[in-house]
Design a protein around this motif. Structure first.
Motif, PDB file in Angstrom:
ATOM      1  N   ASN A 292       0.821  -1.219   0.000  1.00 55.04           N
ATOM      2  CA  ASN A 292       0.000   0.000   0.000  1.00 55.04           C
ATOM      3  C   ASN A 292       0.850   1.263   0.000  1.00 55.04           C
ATOM      4  OD1 ASN A 292      -2.436  -1.493   0.132  1.00 55.04           O
ATOM      5  ND2 ASN A 292      -2.160  -1.740   2.352  1.00 55.04           N
ATOM      6  N   ASP A 293       1.996   1.209   0.709  1.00 58.43           N
ATOM      7  CA  ASP A 293       2.867   2.383   0.777  1.00 58.43           C
ATOM      8  C   ASP A 293       4.201   1.978   1.396  1.00 58.43           C
ATOM      9  OD1 ASP A 293       3.641   4.984   0.393  1.00 58.43           O
ATOM     10  OD2 ASP A 293       2.574   5.800   2.119  1.00 58.43           O
ATOM     11  N   THR A 317       3.075  16.531 -10.080  1.00 55.97           N
ATOM     12  CA  THR A 317       1.654  16.257 -10.279  1.00 55.97           C
ATOM     13  C   THR A 317       0.750  17.226  -9.529  1.00 55.97           C
ATOM     14  OG1 THR A 317       1.649  14.685  -8.419  1.00 55.97           O
ATOM     15  CG2 THR A 317       2.115  13.799 -10.610  1.00 55.97           C
ATOM     16  N   SER A 318       1.364  18.217  -8.833  1.00 58.96           N
ATOM     17  CA  SER A 318       0.595  19.219  -8.071  1.00 58.96           C
ATOM     18  C   SER A 318      -0.317  18.565  -7.036  1.00 58.96           C
ATOM     19  CB  SER A 318      -0.233  20.093  -9.026  1.00 58.96           C
ATOM     20  OG  SER A 318       0.603  20.734  -9.949  1.00 58.96           O
ATOM     21  N   GLN A 319       0.156  17.514  -6.399  1.00 61.03           N
ATOM     22  CA  GLN A 319      -0.614  16.850  -5.342  1.00 61.03           C
ATOM     23  C   GLN A 319       0.099  17.020  -4.007  1.00 61.03           C
ATOM     24  OE1 GLN A 319      -2.563  12.897  -6.463  1.00 61.03           O
ATOM     25  NE2 GLN A 319      -0.834  12.951  -7.849  1.00 61.03           N
ATOM     26  N   ILE A 324       0.739  10.965  -2.121  1.00 56.50           N
ATOM     27  CA  ILE A 324       1.602  10.168  -2.987  1.00 56.50           C
ATOM     28  C   ILE A 324       1.898   8.840  -2.293  1.00 56.50           C
ATOM     29  CG2 ILE A 324       3.807  10.065  -4.204  1.00 56.50           C
ATOM     30  CD1 ILE A 324       2.114  12.320  -5.231  1.00 56.50           C
ATOM     31  N   LYS A 325       1.476   7.743  -2.891  1.00 55.49           N
ATOM     32  CA  LYS A 325       1.683   6.411  -2.327  1.00 55.49           C
ATOM     33  C   LYS A 325       2.624   5.597  -3.224  1.00 55.49           C
ATOM     34  CE  LYS A 325      -1.379   7.277   0.881  1.00 55.49           C
ATOM     35  NZ  LYS A 325      -0.930   7.574   2.255  1.00 55.49           N
ATOM     36  N   ILE A 326       3.530   4.857  -2.586  1.00 56.46           N
ATOM     37  CA  ILE A 326       4.445   3.995  -3.334  1.00 56.46           C
ATOM     38  C   ILE A 326       3.833   2.601  -3.388  1.00 56.46           C
ATOM     39  CG2 ILE A 326       6.744   2.934  -3.337  1.00 56.46           C
ATOM     40  CD1 ILE A 326       7.774   5.534  -2.064  1.00 56.46           C
ATOM     41  N   ALA A 358      11.253   2.870  -7.252  1.00 58.97           N
ATOM     42  CA  ALA A 358       9.965   3.025  -6.582  1.00 58.97           C
ATOM     43  C   ALA A 358       8.890   3.368  -7.596  1.00 58.97           C
ATOM     44  CB  ALA A 358      10.051   4.122  -5.518  1.00 58.97           C
ATOM     45  N   MET A 359       7.788   2.636  -7.565  1.00 54.17           N
ATOM     46  CA  MET A 359       6.652   2.959  -8.422  1.00 54.17           C
ATOM     47  C   MET A 359       5.677   3.777  -7.603  1.00 54.17           C
ATOM     48  SD  MET A 359       4.055   0.557 -10.558  1.00 54.17           S
ATOM     49  CE  MET A 359       5.116   0.422 -11.968  1.00 54.17           C
ATOM     50  N   VAL A 360       5.430   4.977  -8.047  1.00 49.72           N
ATOM     51  CA  VAL A 360       4.599   5.912  -7.292  1.00 49.72           C
ATOM     52  C   VAL A 360       3.176   5.866  -7.805  1.00 49.72           C
ATOM     53  CG1 VAL A 360       4.298   8.303  -6.606  1.00 49.72           C
ATOM     54  CG2 VAL A 360       6.588   7.386  -6.939  1.00 49.72           C
ATOM     55  N   LYS A 361       2.263   5.590  -6.898  1.00 49.72           N
ATOM     56  CA  LYS A 361       0.842   5.573  -7.266  1.00 49.72           C
ATOM     57  C   LYS A 361       0.251   6.950  -6.984  1.00 49.72           C
ATOM     58  CE  LYS A 361      -3.412   2.937  -6.562  1.00 49.72           C
ATOM     59  NZ  LYS A 361      -4.030   1.835  -5.807  1.00 49.72           N
ATOM     60  N   THR A 362      -0.244   7.572  -8.025  1.00 40.70           N
ATOM     61  CA  THR A 362      -0.897   8.876  -7.863  1.00 40.70           C
ATOM     62  C   THR A 362      -2.374   8.703  -8.170  1.00 40.70           C
ATOM     63  OG1 THR A 362      -0.501   9.463 -10.168  1.00 40.70           O
ATOM     64  CG2 THR A 362       1.204  10.063  -8.596  1.00 40.70           C
TER      65      THR A 362
END
Length: 605
Positions: A292-293, A317-319, A324-326, A358-362
């Motif tokens: 999940n992170d 991504t202006s978040q 921001i979750k990995i 690291a794969m970042v989930k946005t």
């Protein structure tokens, strides 16, 4: 005619496929350009427009003639290196270490106090000395003064020269001593201090100064002091020549930034130390999967890296950083050159390191922003077509000789994606961090090149050694002869053969070492991720239940990666090969083709 464009935004390239969806689907053209900006950000739009313009130009059409543009859901991936230990060794009053010059003179080991060449006249017979020769002293003067010293029975055991005169000085001496040359920082050499000089025979490397116990013997070190000189001896391994000089106090100060721990959040929470290496990290990752992170211990190297990933993606991504979750990491053991302070010519020691991708989930927001901006720029309807791996499956099925059930491995620049499609058309997909860009990073780091483009070329093209001005020998032993002489600057150099261009590699590593680093990096990333990805998508996680695997994506074009993956999968009885999308594109364009197919299928209900 109703034209629909499928746009695949990758980490390295942006690909387009255009099809006519009026009546029976007909694919008309395709294009490929370098991705602008980081995948999944607004900067991608410029590259998309270029790719669309190129594809439409092939049909003598304008972008305005398109009916719909379909884009993929792009997941950004960032790769970085977290050091297992960062040790900066500072030796008081700049103790020096050797730097492996090309032209040392003599052979053997010499110890004594450091003195300037001009001081020889005031030295007694029972003093062991090592002479320091500045660049303003020519080789004839230097050899003459050294010979005069020998005639007076002075114990001159070695010399340190600033110029590249080591061999010609040694050739003129009545007594052979080890002579180190090309010491650019000779002004930093402390005078009157105990020093040791070593030069190995041609084709061999030093043995005494690269051995901590050898240094302990020469400098009469205590067991505690011997522990501290390990970074020095390690930095000298593989050198043909070296010099070590003890300072007045002889003490060593170390500053260690702890590697730290990764905190994995999945089915449970786990802490794993970077010092456990990639095997420990990946084992713990499997125990908490799905992820999940990830966070890192604050005040440590890995903590800084994870935080940096979040900050970069937040800005792009202006978040909010908290959003921001990995969703995945890939850890691989590697080496990273670290500068040893107080060196004669910027010496480096290879430190153990753990590389992390690291794969970042946005959220979907970045893709929606891209779609909105693209629609505003073109005036054409833009839709987010679907998950990347699912689209790649549809595209891969256009490869002649394929059928469901099927597994695809989409090996791109930043991620390795896998998807399984059953006979009934059900798709299960997974995204894993780490692909071509991580391999390039390994090559750049382990060879100490500090040149991303050259590292990319080493990854993509074969190596060769220029043996004469009329021939070169490739890494596989093949010899190529030339009618016209090659550029003299390439003589005896290791080169990358990029089409008809030869690019010299500015490193003293052998051809075999460079090849080993390249192949090792590819295996660590692509073979590891292939097994991970197939294990996550195969029915019941059983790799032996898979019969066919199609490799797609830019890395499937590589001259050795498909072979490596195929060889590994053959152990499970899997038939594996590179795709040929639509029978003409090779392994490229799978996702773009799948986006058009998906749109067409939805249109037909």
């Amino acid at each position: 005619m109703k034209l629909v464009a499928g746009v695949d935004i990758g980490n390295s390239t942006t690909e387009v496929a255009i099809g006519d969806v009026e009546g029976e689907l007909k694919f008309l053209t395709s294009s490929i350009v370098k991705t602008s900006g980081v995948k999944g950000t607004l900067d991608n739009v410029a590259g998309i427009l270029t790719a669309l313009k190129d594809a439409c130009g092939n049909l003598n059409k304008n972008i305005s003639d398109l009916d719909t543009i379909c884009i993929n859901e792009a997941t950004p991936v960032i790769g970085d290196v977290a050091m297992e230990t960062i040790t900066e060794t500072i030796i008081t009053e700049s103790t020096m270490i050797g730097h492996n010059p090309d032209t040392p003179g003599g052979v053997g080991v010499g110890t004594g106090r450091t003195i300037f060449l001009d001081e020889l006249e005031r030295i007694h017979e029972n003093d062991k000395v090592i002479c320091v020769i500045p660049k303003n002293v020519d080789f004839e003067t230097a050899s003459k003064k050294l010979n005069e010293g020998f005639e007076r029975n002075l114990e001159i055991t070695g010399a340190i020269a600033q110029g590249d005169d080591g061999v010609i000085i040694c050739n003129r001496l009545h007594k052979k001593i080890p002579v180190i040359d090309e010491v650019s920082y000779i002004d930093k050499v402390p005078m009157g201090m105990l020093a040791a000089v070593e030069v190995a025979e041609v084709g061999k490397t030093i043995k005494t100064l690269s051995n901590p116990y050898g240094l302990a013997t020469l400098f009469n070190l205590s067991p505690e002091e011997t522990k501290h000189i390990i970074p020095i001896s390690r930095a000298l391994i593989g050198n043909r020549s070296a010099v070590v000089i003890r300072t007045p106090e002889g003490d060593v100060k170390e500053r260690v930034i702890p590697a730290g721990k990764l905190i994995l959040f999945g089915t449970s929470e786990k802490k794993v130390s970077i010092e456990e290496g990639s095997e420990g990290i990946m084992k713990n990752l499997g125990e908490v999967w799905p992820l999940n992170d990830v966070s890192g211990e604050s005040g440590t190297n890995v903590g800084g890296m994870i935080e940096r990933v979040r900050q970069i993606m937040g800005e792009l991504t202006s978040q909010n950083i908290e959003d921001i979750k990995i969703q995945d990491i890939l850890a691989v053991d590697t080496f990273k050159p670290q500068k040893v302070q107080g060196g004669l010519a910027g010496e480096f020691a290879l430190e153990n390191a753990v590389a992390l991708a690291a794969m970042v989930k946005t959220s979907k927001l970045p893709m929606e922003n891209i779609a909105r901006k693209l629609q505003e720029s073109t005036g054409i309807k833009v839709v987010i077509g679907g998950v990347e791996a699912n689209m790649a499956v549809l595209g891969a099925l256009t490869t002649p000789g394929t059928d469901k059930p099927l597994v695809i491995l989409d090996m791109g620049g930043g991620s390795t994606d896998s998807a399984y499609i059953s006979k009934e058309g059900k798709v299960k997909s997974i995204h894993h961090a780490g692909a071509g860009e991580m391999v390039t990073m390994f090559i750049n780091s382990e060879l100490g090149l500090d040149d991303y483009n050259l590292s990319e070329d080493i990854k993509k093209y074969p190596l060769a050694k220029v043996e004469s001005l009329f021939n070169l020998r490739y890494e596989d032993g093949t010899v190529c002869f030339f009618q016209q002489p090659l550029d003299a600057s390439l003589f005896a150099r290791n080169v990358v053969v990029k089409n008809d261009e030869m690019i010299p590699i500015p490193t003293k590593d052998s051809l075999e070492k460079i090849r080993l680093v390249r192949r090792d990096a590819k295996k660590k990333v692509f073979v590891t991720n292939a097994i991970r990805a197939l294990g996550d998508t195969a029915p019941n996680g059983n790799l032996r239940s898979i019969e066919f695997v199609v490799l797609v994506g830019g890395s499937a074009l590589d001259f050795e990666i498909p072979e490596m993956v195929s060889e590994e999968l053959s152990h499970y009885g899997i038939v594996c090969g590179s795709g040929n999308i639509r029978g003409i594109e090779g392994p490229r364009n799978a996702v773009a083709t799948g986006l058009v197919l998906s749109y067409y299928n939805n249109l037909r209900g």
